[in-house]
Write a protein that holds these residues in place. Structure first.
Motif, PDB file in Angstrom:
ATOM      1  N   UNK A 195      44.268 -21.674 -45.617  1.00 33.04           N
ATOM      2  CA  UNK A 195      46.081 -22.076 -45.878  1.00 33.04           C
ATOM      3  C   UNK A 195      46.934 -21.561 -46.119  1.00 33.04           C
ATOM      4  N   UNK A 196      46.754 -20.051 -45.956  1.00 35.44           N
ATOM      5  CA  UNK A 196      47.861 -19.224 -45.135  1.00 35.44           C
ATOM      6  C   UNK A 196      47.949 -19.035 -44.093  1.00 35.44           C
ATOM      7  N   UNK A 197      46.555 -19.211 -43.471  1.00 31.86           N
ATOM      8  CA  UNK A 197      46.853 -19.212 -42.102  1.00 31.86           C
ATOM      9  C   UNK A 197      46.994 -20.347 -40.916  1.00 31.86           C
ATOM     10  N   UNK A 198      47.366 -21.142 -42.091  1.00 37.34           N
ATOM     11  CA  UNK A 198      48.036 -22.797 -40.976  1.00 37.34           C
ATOM     12  C   UNK A 198      49.134 -22.552 -41.622  1.00 37.34           C
ATOM     13  N   UNK A 199      49.559 -22.306 -42.956  1.00 37.04           N
ATOM     14  CA  UNK A 199      50.555 -22.145 -43.334  1.00 37.04           C
ATOM     15  C   UNK A 199      50.976 -21.145 -44.383  1.00 37.04           C
ATOM     16  N   UNK A 200      51.488 -20.380 -44.007  1.00 32.14           N
ATOM     17  CA  UNK A 200      52.254 -19.044 -44.487  1.00 32.14           C
ATOM     18  C   UNK A 200      52.479 -19.334 -45.771  1.00 32.14           C
ATOM     19  N   UNK A 201      53.042 -20.549 -45.580  1.00 33.95           N
ATOM     20  CA  UNK A 201      54.312 -20.629 -46.909  1.00 33.95           C
ATOM     21  C   UNK A 201      53.483 -21.312 -48.490  1.00 33.95           C
ATOM     22  N   UNK A 202      51.904 -21.506 -47.820  1.00 32.30           N
ATOM     23  CA  UNK A 202      51.507 -22.132 -48.358  1.00 32.30           C
ATOM     24  C   UNK A 202      51.184 -20.652 -50.051  1.00 32.30           C
ATOM     25  N   UNK A 203      51.622 -19.567 -49.563  1.00 31.52           N
ATOM     26  CA  UNK A 203      50.998 -18.741 -50.410  1.00 31.52           C
ATOM     27  C   UNK A 203      52.350 -18.940 -51.643  1.00 31.52           C
ATOM     28  N   UNK A 204      52.880 -19.669 -52.076  1.00 31.78           N
ATOM     29  CA  UNK A 204      53.178 -19.758 -53.475  1.00 31.78           C
ATOM     30  C   UNK A 204      52.972 -20.827 -54.179  1.00 31.78           C
ATOM     31  N   UNK A 205      51.730 -21.652 -53.449  1.00 33.65           N
ATOM     32  CA  UNK A 205      50.722 -21.878 -54.244  1.00 33.65           C
ATOM     33  C   UNK A 205      49.409 -21.047 -55.166  1.00 33.65           C
ATOM     34  N   UNK A 206      49.560 -20.373 -54.650  1.00 34.75           N
ATOM     35  CA  UNK A 206      48.467 -19.414 -54.826  1.00 34.75           C
ATOM     36  C   UNK A 206      48.567 -18.710 -56.093  1.00 34.75           C
ATOM     37  N   UNK A 207      48.273 -18.385 -57.181  1.00 28.82           N
ATOM     38  CA  UNK A 207      48.638 -17.129 -57.892  1.00 28.82           C
ATOM     39  C   UNK A 207      47.833 -15.763 -58.023  1.00 28.82           C
ATOM     40  N   UNK A 208      48.564 -14.780 -58.588  1.00 35.32           N
ATOM     41  CA  UNK A 208      47.748 -13.111 -58.007  1.00 35.32           C
ATOM     42  C   UNK A 208      47.540 -13.319 -56.747  1.00 35.32           C
ATOM     43  N   UNK A 228      37.904 -26.951 -47.426  1.00 39.11           N
ATOM     44  CA  UNK A 228      38.398 -26.233 -46.126  1.00 39.11           C
ATOM     45  C   UNK A 228      38.935 -27.642 -45.142  1.00 39.11           C
ATOM     46  N   UNK A 229      39.166 -28.018 -45.007  1.00 33.33           N
ATOM     47  CA  UNK A 229      38.998 -29.313 -43.453  1.00 33.33           C
ATOM     48  C   UNK A 229      41.122 -29.574 -43.902  1.00 33.33           C
ATOM     49  N   UNK A 230      40.896 -29.582 -44.721  1.00 37.66           N
ATOM     50  CA  UNK A 230      42.168 -30.423 -45.645  1.00 37.66           C
ATOM     51  C   UNK A 230      43.599 -29.048 -45.740  1.00 37.66           C
ATOM     52  N   UNK A 231      42.716 -27.555 -45.926  1.00 41.79           N
ATOM     53  CA  UNK A 231      43.693 -26.456 -45.906  1.00 41.79           C
ATOM     54  C   UNK A 231      43.539 -26.276 -44.217  1.00 41.79           C
ATOM     55  N   UNK A 232      42.827 -26.429 -43.555  1.00 39.63           N
ATOM     56  CA  UNK A 232      43.428 -26.374 -42.178  1.00 39.63           C
ATOM     57  C   UNK A 232      44.026 -26.797 -41.688  1.00 39.63           C
ATOM     58  N   UNK A 233      44.148 -28.195 -41.876  1.00 37.83           N
ATOM     59  CA  UNK A 233      45.425 -29.339 -41.079  1.00 37.83           C
ATOM     60  C   UNK A 233      46.568 -28.613 -41.803  1.00 37.83           C
TER      61      UNK A 233
END
Length: 221
Positions: free
Chosen positions: A117-130, A93-98
Motif C-alpha cells: 500500500x505505501x509503495x503505491x502511495x506513501x500517504x496510505x500510512x495514515x490508515x495503518x495503526x502502529x 494485494x491487487x487493490x492496494x497495488x492499484x
C-alpha cells in the motif's frame, strides 16, 4: 492490458486475473463486461470508456463474483475493494497495488499488504495503526508528504526521510542537521527552507550550483 476481437465481435480483455473477461463496446463511450456464472447466467457490469461504473450503485449489482472478476474489478479501480465480501489476500494485494489508500477498507492488514500500500502511495500510512519504522521509511521514500502522517518523527527519522525524498517541505521547523541532510541530497530543496544558515546555503550550492537562484543575498565567496 491487451485485447483481442473474436468472430462474434466480442472483445476479450486480458488482465491480472487467471482468465479472460468478455466485454463489448456498447457505443463510443461505454464498455459492457460479462462473466459467466456457475448457474449459466451472466454477470454484467457497465463502464464508460474511462473505466467508471455507469451504474447508480455498482456494489448492488454484484452477485457472488468469482475471484477472477474481483481481481479484474480492483484492477480497474482499487476502490471496488469495498464492494467485495471477504476478499482474498490476492484481491486485497491487487487493490492496494492499484490504489494504496484503499487499505482503509482492510481490517488488520498483513505486513506485506501494508508495504504494498505505501509503495503505491506513501500517504496510505495514515490508515495503518502502529506502523513499523521500516514501513514509515518506505512511505516517505514513495512520497515525502507522508511524513505529515507520522506522529512526532525523531530527528534521526527526519534525516533519513530527507535523504531519500522531498520530505523537508513537510517538516515544521527542521533542525540545521535535517536541513543539511536535505540539501546534501538535493541542493534545490533549499527553496523549502526559511532563512537557511550560511552552512546550509554552502551545502546546497556544493550539491548543485544552480541552487543559488533560491538563496536571497548569498554570502560572497
Amino acid at each position: 492490458m491487451s485485447k483481442m476481437t473474436t468472430n462474434e465481435g466480442m472483445l476479450l480483455l486480458k488482465h491480472d486475473g487467471p482468465d479472460y473477461i468478455k466485454h463489448e463496446m456498447i457505443d463510443d463511450e461505454t464498455i459492457c463486461f460479462y462473466e459467466p456464472t456457475s448457474w449459466g447466467t451472466t454477470s454484467k457490469v457497465l463502464f464508460d470508456i474511462r473505466g467508471n461504473s455507469t451504474e447508480t450503485n455498482f456494489c448492488d449489482i454484484w452477485d457472488n463474483p468469482s475471484k477472477a472478476f474481483q481481481l479484474f474489478s480492483v484492477y480497474i479501480d482499487g476502490e471496488y475493494l469495498r464492494c467485495i465480501n471477504k476478499p482474498s489476500r490476492a484481491v486485497k494485494l491487487a487493490a492496494v497495488q492499484k490504489e494504496g489508500c484503499v487499505i482503509k477498507y482492510i481490517e488488520n492488514p498483513s505486513k506485506s499488504i501494508q508495504l504494498a500500500a505505501v509503495q503505491d502511495d506513501g500517504c496510505a500510512i495514515q490508515f495503518i495503526t502502529n506502523p513499523s519504522e521500516e514501513l514509515k521509511l518506505a512511505a516517505v521514500r514513495q512520497n515525502g508528504k507522508a511524513i505529515r502522517y507520522i506522529d512526532s518523527p525523531s530527528e534521526s527519522f527526519q534525516i533519513s526521510a530527507v535523504k531519500m525524498s522531498n520530505a523537508i517541505q513537510h517538516i515544521e521547523n527542521p533542525s540545521e542537521d535535517v536541513q543539511l541532510s536535505a540539501v546534501g541530497n538535493n541542493g534545490f530543496y533549499i527553496r523549502f527552507i526559511d532563512n537557511p544558515s550560511e552552512s546550509v546555503q554552502l551545502a546546497a550550492v556544493r550539491n548543485d550550483g544552480c541552487a543559488i537562484r533560491y538563496i536571497q543575498n548569498p554570502t560572497p565567496a
